[in-house]
Motif scaffolding. Sequence first.
Motif, PDB file in Angstrom:
ATOM      1  N   UNK A 223      98.167  18.023  46.567  1.00  0.00           N
ATOM      2  CA  UNK A 223      98.728  18.617  47.771  1.00  0.00           C
ATOM      3  C   UNK A 223      99.904  19.500  47.368  1.00  0.00           C
ATOM      4  N   UNK A 224     100.348  20.350  48.284  1.00  0.00           N
ATOM      5  CA  UNK A 224     101.466  21.240  48.001  1.00  0.00           C
ATOM      6  C   UNK A 224     102.692  20.433  47.602  1.00  0.00           C
ATOM      7  N   UNK A 225     103.171  20.649  46.370  1.00  0.00           N
ATOM      8  CA  UNK A 225     104.369  19.955  45.916  1.00  0.00           C
ATOM      9  C   UNK A 225     104.165  18.513  45.524  1.00  0.00           C
ATOM     10  N   UNK A 226     102.923  18.072  45.400  1.00  0.00           N
ATOM     11  CA  UNK A 226     102.688  16.676  45.022  1.00  0.00           C
ATOM     12  C   UNK A 226     101.237  16.274  45.215  1.00  0.00           C
ATOM     13  N   UNK A 227     101.029  15.130  45.868  1.00  0.00           N
ATOM     14  CA  UNK A 227      99.668  14.624  46.055  1.00  0.00           C
ATOM     15  C   UNK A 227      99.587  13.743  47.296  1.00  0.00           C
ATOM     16  N   UNK A 228      98.371  13.643  47.849  1.00  0.00           N
ATOM     17  CA  UNK A 228      98.117  12.821  49.027  1.00  0.00           C
ATOM     18  C   UNK A 228      97.278  11.624  48.593  1.00  0.00           C
ATOM     19  N   UNK A 281     107.556   9.854  50.797  1.00  0.00           N
ATOM     20  CA  UNK A 281     107.681  11.292  51.068  1.00  0.00           C
ATOM     21  C   UNK A 281     109.033  11.840  50.628  1.00  0.00           C
ATOM     22  N   UNK A 282     110.042  10.964  50.594  1.00  0.00           N
ATOM     23  CA  UNK A 282     111.390  11.416  50.225  1.00  0.00           C
ATOM     24  C   UNK A 282     111.757  10.987  48.807  1.00  0.00           C
ATOM     25  N   UNK A 283     110.815  10.388  48.079  1.00  0.00           N
ATOM     26  CA  UNK A 283     111.110   9.895  46.727  1.00  0.00           C
ATOM     27  C   UNK A 283     111.263  11.064  45.755  1.00  0.00           C
ATOM     28  N   UNK A 284     112.019  10.806  44.692  1.00  0.00           N
ATOM     29  CA  UNK A 284     112.146  11.804  43.629  1.00  0.00           C
ATOM     30  C   UNK A 284     112.190  11.089  42.295  1.00  0.00           C
ATOM     31  N   UNK A 285     111.869  11.822  41.246  1.00  0.00           N
ATOM     32  CA  UNK A 285     112.002  11.282  39.897  1.00  0.00           C
ATOM     33  C   UNK A 285     112.434  12.421  38.986  1.00  0.00           C
ATOM     34  N   UNK A 286     113.740  12.673  38.951  1.00  0.00           N
ATOM     35  CA  UNK A 286     114.253  13.817  38.184  1.00  0.00           C
ATOM     36  C   UNK A 286     113.806  13.777  36.724  1.00  0.00           C
ATOM     37  N   UNK A 287     113.466  14.946  36.214  1.00  0.00           N
ATOM     38  CA  UNK A 287     113.078  15.034  34.809  1.00  0.00           C
ATOM     39  C   UNK A 287     111.649  14.612  34.532  1.00  0.00           C
ATOM     40  N   UNK A 288     110.868  14.398  35.579  1.00  0.00           N
ATOM     41  CA  UNK A 288     109.461  14.034  35.402  1.00  0.00           C
ATOM     42  C   UNK A 288     108.597  15.094  36.091  1.00  0.00           C
ATOM     43  N   UNK A 289     108.029  16.003  35.291  1.00  0.00           N
ATOM     44  CA  UNK A 289     107.304  17.170  35.811  1.00  0.00           C
ATOM     45  C   UNK A 289     108.070  17.786  36.977  1.00  0.00           C
ATOM     46  N   UNK A 312     101.718  13.519  30.970  1.00  0.00           N
ATOM     47  CA  UNK A 312     102.409  14.733  31.400  1.00  0.00           C
ATOM     48  C   UNK A 312     101.484  15.947  31.359  1.00  0.00           C
ATOM     49  N   UNK A 313     100.759  16.094  30.270  1.00  0.00           N
ATOM     50  CA  UNK A 313      99.894  17.268  30.122  1.00  0.00           C
ATOM     51  C   UNK A 313      98.724  17.229  31.098  1.00  0.00           C
ATOM     52  N   UNK A 314      98.225  16.037  31.379  1.00  0.00           N
ATOM     53  CA  UNK A 314      97.166  15.920  32.391  1.00  0.00           C
ATOM     54  C   UNK A 314      97.702  16.299  33.770  1.00  0.00           C
ATOM     55  N   UNK A 315      98.917  15.828  34.081  1.00  0.00           N
ATOM     56  CA  UNK A 315      99.542  16.171  35.357  1.00  0.00           C
ATOM     57  C   UNK A 315      99.842  17.657  35.464  1.00  0.00           C
ATOM     58  N   UNK A 316     100.278  18.259  34.369  1.00  0.00           N
ATOM     59  CA  UNK A 316     100.562  19.701  34.338  1.00  0.00           C
ATOM     60  C   UNK A 316      99.296  20.503  34.621  1.00  0.00           C
ATOM     61  N   UNK A 317      98.211  20.116  33.974  1.00  0.00           N
ATOM     62  CA  UNK A 317      96.933  20.820  34.147  1.00  0.00           C
ATOM     63  C   UNK A 317      96.428  20.697  35.585  1.00  0.00           C
ATOM     64  N   UNK A 318      96.555  19.495  36.141  1.00  0.00           N
ATOM     65  CA  UNK A 318      96.027  19.237  37.482  1.00  0.00           C
ATOM     66  C   UNK A 318      96.834  19.924  38.571  1.00  0.00           C
ATOM     67  N   UNK A 319      98.158  19.946  38.417  1.00  0.00           N
ATOM     68  CA  UNK A 319      99.029  20.319  39.535  1.00  0.00           C
ATOM     69  C   UNK A 319      99.600  21.729  39.470  1.00  0.00           C
ATOM     70  N   UNK A 320      99.515  22.383  38.322  1.00  0.00           N
ATOM     71  CA  UNK A 320     100.061  23.733  38.172  1.00  0.00           C
ATOM     72  C   UNK A 320      98.956  24.669  37.680  1.00  0.00           C
ATOM     73  N   UNK A 321      98.816  25.817  38.328  1.00  0.00           N
ATOM     74  CA  UNK A 321      97.733  26.740  37.940  1.00  0.00           C
ATOM     75  C   UNK A 321      98.246  27.800  36.965  1.00  0.00           C
ATOM     76  N   UNK A 322      98.928  27.350  35.918  1.00  0.00           N
ATOM     77  CA  UNK A 322      99.421  28.290  34.905  1.00  0.00           C
ATOM     78  C   UNK A 322      98.240  28.857  34.123  1.00  0.00           C
ATOM     79  N   UNK A 323      98.286  30.169  33.876  1.00  0.00           N
ATOM     80  CA  UNK A 323      97.283  30.774  32.994  1.00  0.00           C
ATOM     81  C   UNK A 323      97.710  30.622  31.532  1.00  0.00           C
ATOM     82  N   UNK A 324      99.016  30.461  31.331  1.00  0.00           N
ATOM     83  CA  UNK A 324      99.563  30.327  29.980  1.00  0.00           C
ATOM     84  C   UNK A 324     100.844  29.505  30.082  1.00  0.00           C
ATOM     85  N   UNK A 325     101.094  28.658  29.080  1.00  0.00           N
ATOM     86  CA  UNK A 325     102.302  27.820  29.084  1.00  0.00           C
ATOM     87  C   UNK A 325     103.082  28.054  27.792  1.00  0.00           C
TER      88      UNK A 325
END
Length: 429
Positions: A223-228, A281-289, A312-325
């Motif tokens: 979902x936008x900014x996270x997951x449902x 919905x209001x939780x945060x985890x600074x420094x984690x993706x 981390x890399x699995x989460x990056x791939x799933x949640x960000x549509x970067x063409x290059x990192x």
Amino acid sequence: MERGVEWDFEPTLDRIKVLLELLGEPQRAYPIIHIAGTNGKTSTARLTEALLRERNLRVGRYTSPHLVTMRERIVVDGKPLSEERFAELYEEIIPYVEMTDAGGRRIQFFELLTAMAYAGFADAPVDVAVIETGMGGSWDATNAADGTVAVITPISLDHTDRLGKDIASIAGEKAGIIKPGATAILAQQELEAAEVLMRRVAETGAVVAREGLEFGVMSREVAMGGQLLTLRGLKGVYEEVYLPLYGAHQASNAVCALAAVEALTGGDEPLDVDLVRQAFATASSPGRLEVVRRGPTVVIDAAHNPGGMQATLEGLHESFDFTKVIGVVAVMRDKDVETLLELLEPVLAEIVVTTNSSPRSMPAEELGGLAEGFFGEERVHVVPRLDDALDRGIAIADAEGEFSGTGVLVTGSVVTAGDARLLLKKGEE
């Protein structure tokens, strides 16, 4: 007063137990949810705290290491101790520390902080404390307390010089937080770890709940900014739960936190679903993706061992549509650096290697030499200072063009993530 460094200590509970006894056993003044594991401890602690606070409980949270300031480690009512309270608490317990020292048991750095946390929580007072182990479990200073609920997050190889050379040995250390009469909440584990943990459960007569069996993530979509999420807890199913954190590992952390709070509350009634939704919905985890900058997007992550980096890399791939990192990486020299680089190589187009503010940080030149073995010389940039390395990584991404979809990942250590967060002006939460 010199207390040594956090990562070099003699493993025993003798000193901390004497100190806490002198302080009047403050760790017995409130129920404890105790969290051990290799990865996900701090995120799980923060999610557990969010659920408890949403139930209008006063919560103490003790986590380590910190990202920016030592005071982040001891949190009451969702806020780190003020500078004044932190200093005051230190002054209050130091006479008892000196008494312990005089008895031939010199209190060490992490033990002092742990005693401050336990005493501070009793003084607040808190209704419940969420306590993360520093390292291991059995002989970790936090284990001088007995958790009503013991949570074991995923176990993988890390601190092998201290905890053991294989998964089973490490699991044996971390299983030490499971006490007689407790409820053990176990995240999904590799088979070798699961067997050791279940033996400990049998020995202690603890009640056990296992992710994937007694509770678990039923469904998950980006979902936008996270997951449902749809989560199955110990007492019910919780649908349409938005979590503003990325990756399957954070969904797992969330359901473990949910099960831990259900276990603590007792009875058969599920938690109020709106309460769960609001808390997460209001939780945060600074420094984690965590996204700390846009244009180009800069993501920081504290991954510092192979298990954490894989998640981390699995989460990056799933949640960000970067063409290059582009990677900006600084690591501790006592970590499994080569495996970290091996995992990063297929993901990063280029890597900027650097150092962080810790004396344990691997020198940039040495890290660069190792990186060239995986990336080749053309893809490796050696920049000794982290601020310059961040500038270089962002400049490389910028050169690709505003709409190229190039992102920057800053990773390799909790210290790297904290330093980068401070430099990129996110500051303290």
